[in-house]
Design a protein around this motif. Structure first.
Motif, mmCIF file in Angstrom:
data_model
loop_
_atom_site.group_PDB
_atom_site.id
_atom_site.type_symbol
_atom_site.label_atom_id
_atom_site.label_comp_id
_atom_site.label_asym_id
_atom_site.label_seq_id
_atom_site.Cartn_x
_atom_site.Cartn_y
_atom_site.Cartn_z
ATOM 1 N N HIS A 83 57.360 26.347 50.207
ATOM 2 C CA HIS A 83 57.679 26.005 51.601
ATOM 3 C C HIS A 83 59.185 25.852 51.818
ATOM 4 C CE1 HIS A 83 57.752 22.339 49.378
ATOM 5 N NE2 HIS A 83 57.898 21.542 50.413
ATOM 6 N N ARG A 84 59.956 25.914 50.742
ATOM 7 C CA ARG A 84 61.422 25.812 50.852
ATOM 8 C C ARG A 84 62.089 27.186 50.734
ATOM 9 N NH1 ARG A 84 62.304 21.347 53.306
ATOM 10 N NH2 ARG A 84 61.049 19.662 52.503
ATOM 11 N N ARG A 85 61.279 28.233 50.622
ATOM 12 C CA ARG A 85 61.870 29.575 50.547
ATOM 13 C C ARG A 85 62.517 29.925 51.886
ATOM 14 N NH1 ARG A 85 56.836 32.686 48.456
ATOM 15 N NH2 ARG A 85 56.896 33.247 50.643
ATOM 16 N N PRO A 86 63.675 30.612 51.874
ATOM 17 C CA PRO A 86 64.357 30.922 53.138
ATOM 18 C C PRO A 86 63.467 31.668 54.130
ATOM 19 C CG PRO A 86 65.783 31.414 51.279
ATOM 20 C CD PRO A 86 64.455 31.028 50.694
ATOM 21 N N ASP A 87 62.629 32.594 53.662
ATOM 22 C CA ASP A 87 61.795 33.342 54.623
ATOM 23 C C ASP A 87 60.780 32.424 55.283
ATOM 24 O OD1 ASP A 87 60.569 33.126 52.113
ATOM 25 O OD2 ASP A 87 59.317 34.902 52.441
ATOM 26 N N TYR A 88 60.249 31.439 54.553
ATOM 27 C CA TYR A 88 59.301 30.513 55.181
ATOM 28 C C TYR A 88 60.035 29.534 56.102
ATOM 29 C CZ TYR A 88 55.346 27.484 56.009
ATOM 30 O OH TYR A 88 54.352 26.766 56.637
ATOM 31 N N LEU A 89 61.222 29.090 55.693
ATOM 32 C CA LEU A 89 61.984 28.149 56.535
ATOM 33 C C LEU A 89 62.401 28.791 57.862
ATOM 34 C CD1 LEU A 89 64.208 26.332 53.883
ATOM 35 C CD2 LEU A 89 62.362 25.327 55.254
ATOM 36 N N ARG A 90 62.519 30.108 57.876
ATOM 37 C CA ARG A 90 62.839 30.769 59.158
ATOM 38 C C ARG A 90 61.674 30.596 60.144
ATOM 39 N NH1 ARG A 90 65.998 34.282 56.140
ATOM 40 N NH2 ARG A 90 64.286 35.668 55.575
ATOM 41 N N LEU A 91 60.440 30.565 59.593
ATOM 42 C CA LEU A 91 59.275 30.358 60.460
ATOM 43 C C LEU A 91 59.087 28.880 60.782
ATOM 44 C CD1 LEU A 91 56.550 32.573 58.711
ATOM 45 C CD2 LEU A 91 57.613 33.003 60.933
ATOM 46 N N ASN A 92 59.209 28.048 59.767
ATOM 47 C CA ASN A 92 58.933 26.620 59.916
ATOM 48 C C ASN A 92 60.127 25.852 59.371
ATOM 49 O OD1 ASN A 92 57.978 23.934 59.532
ATOM 50 N ND2 ASN A 92 55.876 24.681 59.576
ATOM 51 N N PRO A 93 61.119 25.586 60.243
ATOM 52 C CA PRO A 93 62.378 24.995 59.772
ATOM 53 C C PRO A 93 62.194 23.621 59.124
ATOM 54 C CG PRO A 93 62.573 25.783 62.045
ATOM 55 C CD PRO A 93 61.131 25.876 61.678
ATOM 56 N N ARG A 149 48.913 32.207 51.641
ATOM 57 C CA ARG A 149 48.984 30.910 50.974
ATOM 58 C C ARG A 149 50.431 30.539 50.642
ATOM 59 N NH1 ARG A 149 44.714 28.880 46.497
ATOM 60 N NH2 ARG A 149 45.530 26.749 46.326
ATOM 61 N N ILE A 150 50.807 29.318 50.970
ATOM 62 C CA ILE A 150 52.143 28.810 50.652
ATOM 63 C C ILE A 150 51.936 27.626 49.719
ATOM 64 C CG2 ILE A 150 54.184 27.626 51.609
ATOM 65 C CD1 ILE A 150 54.125 30.537 52.388
ATOM 66 N N ASP A 151 52.271 27.810 48.458
ATOM 67 C CA ASP A 151 52.031 26.733 47.499
ATOM 68 C C ASP A 151 53.181 25.732 47.586
ATOM 69 O OD1 ASP A 151 51.436 25.042 45.487
ATOM 70 O OD2 ASP A 151 50.961 26.595 44.015
ATOM 71 N N HIS A 152 53.002 24.719 48.438
ATOM 72 C CA HIS A 152 54.114 23.778 48.655
ATOM 73 C C HIS A 152 54.354 22.916 47.415
ATOM 74 C CE1 HIS A 152 50.670 21.315 49.779
ATOM 75 N NE2 HIS A 152 51.422 20.239 49.810
ATOM 76 N N LEU A 153 53.337 22.799 46.567
ATOM 77 C CA LEU A 153 53.549 22.003 45.351
ATOM 78 C C LEU A 153 54.462 22.745 44.373
ATOM 79 C CD1 LEU A 153 49.939 20.564 44.942
ATOM 80 C CD2 LEU A 153 51.925 19.530 46.073
ATOM 81 N N GLN A 154 54.550 24.077 44.547
ATOM 82 C CA GLN A 154 55.484 24.879 43.728
ATOM 83 C C GLN A 154 56.776 25.173 44.490
ATOM 84 O OE1 GLN A 154 55.003 25.680 40.535
ATOM 85 N NE2 GLN A 154 53.050 24.562 40.643
#
Ligand SMILES: N[C@@H](CCC(=O)N[C@@H](CS)C(=O)NCC(=O)O)C(=O)O
Length: 203
Positions: free
Chosen positions: A38-48, A30-35
């Motif tokens: 989705h802007r965490r560096p590890d997630y941005l590496r997957l989904n720029p 789960r990626i809580d984009h409201l918190q």
């Protein structure tokens, strides 16, 4: 195993319900984009683009774009029967409506929900939204037309394009204004896997 990065009330519903209908094992993160996760560096590496969903295939290939995920899943798991065979005329219709929704309707929805992101002039945001409102209405009218004779986009067979439609229809409840949308909605939610997944995402 597949790995799906998801959150409630997002477009992750579409690939998730297809994975479940195909009976394919999948780890869900789960990626809580409201918190802001989705802007965490590890997630941005997957989904720029910093968007949910992201799907990682069993071999490690990373897919962004929910429509691309559906196109891959229906071909990788043809036994699920969620798209006509590649190369057929019905498949061309499937591709057409899936991409129509992904490009035109989802795109207009983002401009409608976040008009301030589409102008450098804060005073221009209401104008962006007004044009997006019209584009959204036009797209839904075209989709309602495409549901004639229905009950689903390709007739009786429920495809992944219908499930993508269900996701968008949840955000725009036009079932009363456009009865073919209500018929398609009822048809899909009569499937217990669809109903259970829908409840997890949108209830
Ligand atoms: N084109 C992308 C759009 C995905 C998208 O816009 N996701 C939204 C949630 S439904 C998101 O992550 N928004 C976060 C943000 O824009 O900050 C797709 O189809 O996967």
């Amino acid at each position: 195993m597949y790995r799906l990065y998801w959150n409630k009330d997002t477009g992750a519903f579409a690939p998730d319900v297809v994975l479940r209908l195909a009976g394919v094992p999948c780890e869900r993160i789960r990626i809580d984009h409201l918190q802001g996760e989705h802007r965490r560096p590890d997630y941005l590496r997957l989904n720029p683009m910093g968007e949910v969903p992201t799907l990682v295939l069993p071999d490690g290939t990373v897919l962004t774009e929910s429509a691309a995920m559906l196109l891959h899943l229906v071909d990788a798991h043809p036994q699920a029967g969620l798209a006509p065979p590649p190369g057929s005329a019905d498949r061309a219709r499937f591709d057409r409506w899936l991409l129509f929704m992904a490009v035109n309707l989802y795109g207009a929805a983002l401009r409608q929900f976040h008009p301030e992101r589409y102008t450098t002039d804060p005073a221009g945001a209401p104008g962006v939204k007004e044009v997006a409102d019209r584009a959204v209405d036009r797209c839904w009218a075209l989709i309602a037309d495409a549901l004639d004779p229905g009950p689903l986009l390709l007739g009786d067979q429920m495809t992944a394009a219908d499930l993508y439609l269900l996701m968008l229809l949840t955000w725009y409840d036009f079932r009363e204004e456009m009865p073919p949308l209500g018929t398609a909605w009822d048809r899909m939610l009569a499937n217990p896997v669809v109903a259970e997944t829908w409840a997890q995402y949108f209830d």
